[in-house]
Design an enzyme around this catalytic site. Structure first.
Site, mmCIF file in Angstrom:
data_model
loop_
_atom_site.group_PDB
_atom_site.id
_atom_site.type_symbol
_atom_site.label_atom_id
_atom_site.label_comp_id
_atom_site.label_asym_id
_atom_site.label_seq_id
_atom_site.Cartn_x
_atom_site.Cartn_y
_atom_site.Cartn_z
ATOM 1 N N LEU A 134 -38.350 33.044 -30.979
ATOM 2 C CA LEU A 134 -37.972 31.955 -31.980
ATOM 3 C C LEU A 134 -38.335 30.622 -31.460
ATOM 4 O O LEU A 134 -39.096 29.828 -32.265
ATOM 5 C CB LEU A 134 -36.556 32.183 -32.329
ATOM 6 C CG LEU A 134 -36.164 31.312 -33.666
ATOM 7 C CD1 LEU A 134 -37.011 31.528 -34.978
ATOM 8 C CD2 LEU A 134 -34.750 31.222 -33.878
ATOM 9 N N PRO A 137 -42.036 24.933 -28.332
ATOM 10 C CA PRO A 137 -41.804 23.589 -27.548
ATOM 11 C C PRO A 137 -41.287 22.364 -28.745
ATOM 12 O O PRO A 137 -40.548 21.430 -28.415
ATOM 13 C CB PRO A 137 -43.302 23.235 -27.292
ATOM 14 C CG PRO A 137 -43.562 24.751 -26.996
ATOM 15 C CD PRO A 137 -43.104 25.504 -28.179
ATOM 16 N N GLN A 344 -11.556 19.890 -11.330
ATOM 17 C CA GLN A 344 -10.968 19.011 -10.901
ATOM 18 C C GLN A 344 -9.584 19.195 -10.320
ATOM 19 O O GLN A 344 -9.048 18.644 -9.314
ATOM 20 C CB GLN A 344 -10.552 17.963 -12.015
ATOM 21 C CG GLN A 344 -9.626 16.575 -11.573
ATOM 22 C CD GLN A 344 -10.721 15.593 -10.958
ATOM 23 O OE1 GLN A 344 -11.932 15.731 -11.059
ATOM 24 N NE2 GLN A 344 -10.344 14.803 -10.382
ATOM 25 N N GLY A 348 -11.434 19.690 -3.841
ATOM 26 C CA GLY A 348 -12.638 19.766 -2.900
ATOM 27 C C GLY A 348 -12.992 21.467 -2.931
ATOM 28 O O GLY A 348 -14.225 21.846 -2.953
ATOM 29 N N GLU A 371 -28.209 28.625 -28.873
ATOM 30 C CA GLU A 371 -28.284 29.171 -30.219
ATOM 31 C C GLU A 371 -27.474 28.048 -31.107
ATOM 32 O O GLU A 371 -26.665 28.414 -31.852
ATOM 33 C CB GLU A 371 -27.309 30.365 -30.143
ATOM 34 C CG GLU A 371 -27.446 31.479 -29.224
ATOM 35 C CD GLU A 371 -28.928 31.739 -28.880
ATOM 36 O OE1 GLU A 371 -29.677 31.476 -29.943
ATOM 37 O OE2 GLU A 371 -29.288 32.398 -27.917
ATOM 38 N N GLY A 372 -28.189 26.583 -30.938
ATOM 39 C CA GLY A 372 -27.878 25.529 -31.571
ATOM 40 C C GLY A 372 -26.708 24.750 -30.691
ATOM 41 O O GLY A 372 -25.575 25.350 -30.476
#
Length: 406
Positions: A134, A137, A344, A348, A371-372
């Site tokens: 679908l 560019p 967080q 580390g 998908e949006g």
């Protein structure tokens, strides 16, 4: 379900015994295979054939297909539970299931009986694969901007256009191609195109940040002939077929995001119990407890919204698309926040490639885009609110007349 888990099984109560058995089997596969192997699968962005074949062999892929073709035609209430379980440990496995919906829905809904008989059993068993073509560019969520055109010729159509971000392009046997009629661009069409069709080209796989195991490529269609028998639905139904496929995929994206958020919180909470700082377990610090409280509360709230959307889909409610946008928006944005906070919290270690949260963090972003994008869904929801507000019951606290007269 007897095992004790951080996130409860309250959303399983509406499932039938045979549906619960499917969820239990998926959990077993996550423990034995998908979870332990998730890090290895995510090292290279090549199609995860072992995961796909196992999901097909176990009938999980078949949940998207009608019973007459070997599937189980599962309700969305079951599908979201399957995807959530897979997303909890392995985005690749979850996306194989959501991608099956996206790539095959238009075939199941729009192909002729003869074409279904030819293709769908193989898609259901995993012997064949399809891809959904679908996006272009210059056109994604704005489907009306498609520049792939169908030209009517004797016996069928000639299709010319370019497609981008196509998942499974290098492994698919068939492609659902959506475009517009050359002589009437307001008419949308969809057709099933074979990968070996003359004039059909597939680019090399394109590297991406996360979601390894389901590579993407671009497509080039140059005067590709497709017979009438391979058109999906009637002329003009291409848009509705695409929208139905996207609707189910958006529900799947929400479930996958919530599964990943659940997995991230489980990992962070376990770390908080093991790690000690300033003379006591990290999880005994009030600030950490508040972080975990916010995350668990928000995830459970989002799960409730998604459960309602799945129920709406199964009932065929007219407003399900708007609510699916709400669920997709809320769940995917929440997942990104939760995974970030969990990383967080683990410090580390969370940043190490050897630790699962690094992979969760990279994978979370695409759910907000695919998908949006979240911003598109905000527009969809906002337009619907304004439309309904004009006809909705007036709040009894208000006096008669225009509110600008207050």
């Amino acid at each position: 379900m007897s095992e004790t888990r951080l996130f409860g099984d309250h959303f399983l109560r509406n499932l039938q015994p045979e549906e619960l058995a499917v969820v239990q089997r998926v959990r077993e596969l996550c423990r034995s295979t998908f979870g332990p192997k998730a890090a290895e699968v995510a090292k290279q962005d090549v199609f995860a054939w072992d995961n796909f074949r196992l999901l097909a062999r176990e009938g999980i892929v078949g949940t998207a297909f009608p019973r007459r073709f070997g599937g189980t035609d599962a309700r969305q209430q079951l599908r979201i539970r399957i995807i959530e379980e897979l997303g909890r440990v392995c985005s690749t496995s979850a996306s194989i299931i959501t991608g099956t919906d996206l790539s095959t829905r238009a075939i199941v809904a729009g192909a002729s009986e003869a074409l279904q008989e030819q293709v769908v059993p193989g898609l259901c068993s995993g012997e064949l694969q399809s891809a959904f073509a679908l996006t272009e560019p210059d056109a994604g969520s704005d489907v009306r901007g498609l520049k792939t055109f169908f030209r009517r010729v004797d016996g069928g159509y000639r299709i010319t256009g370019r497609k981008k971000f196509i998942t499974r392009a290098t492994t698919a046997d068939w492609f659902v191609v959506v475009g517009r009629a050359e002589d009437n661009p307001s008419t949308f069409l969809a057709a099933l195109v074979a990968r070996d069709a003359k004039g059909f080209g597939i680019s090399p796989e394109v590297g991406k940040l996360g979601w390894y195991g389901v590579p993407i490529s671009s497509l080039e269609l140059t005067d590709v002939f497709v017979p009438d028998s391979h058109r999906l639905g009637a002329e003009g139904e291409g848009f509705s077929l695409a929208q139905d496929a996207l609707l189910r995929a958006r529900i799947g994206h929400a479930a996958m995001a919530l599964g990943r958020a659940i997995g991230a919180v489980e990992i962070a909470a376990a770390y908080a119990c093991d790690r000690s700082t300033f003379g006591k377990a990290l999880g005994e610090h009030q600030g950490v407890q508040w972080m975990l409280a916010d995350m668990v509360t928000q995830v459970e709230s989002s799960r409730a919204l998604l459960a309602m959307v799945a129920d709406k889909y199964d009932r065929g409610d007219a407003d399900v698309a708007t609510f699916a946008s709400m669920a997709k928006l809320q769940a995917t944005d929440l997942c990104m926040k939760v995974v970030t906070d969990c990383l967080q919290l683990t410090g580390g270690r969370g940043y190490l490639q050897d630790f699962p949260l690094e992979r969760f963090f990279r994978d979370a972003k695409l759910n907000q885009i695919g998908e949006g994008a979240s911003e598109v869904h905000k527009t969809v929801i906002g337009r619907d609110v304004v439309r309904r507000a004009r006809a909705a019951e007036r709040n009894p606290c208000l006096r008669e007349g225009s509110l600008v007269d207050y």
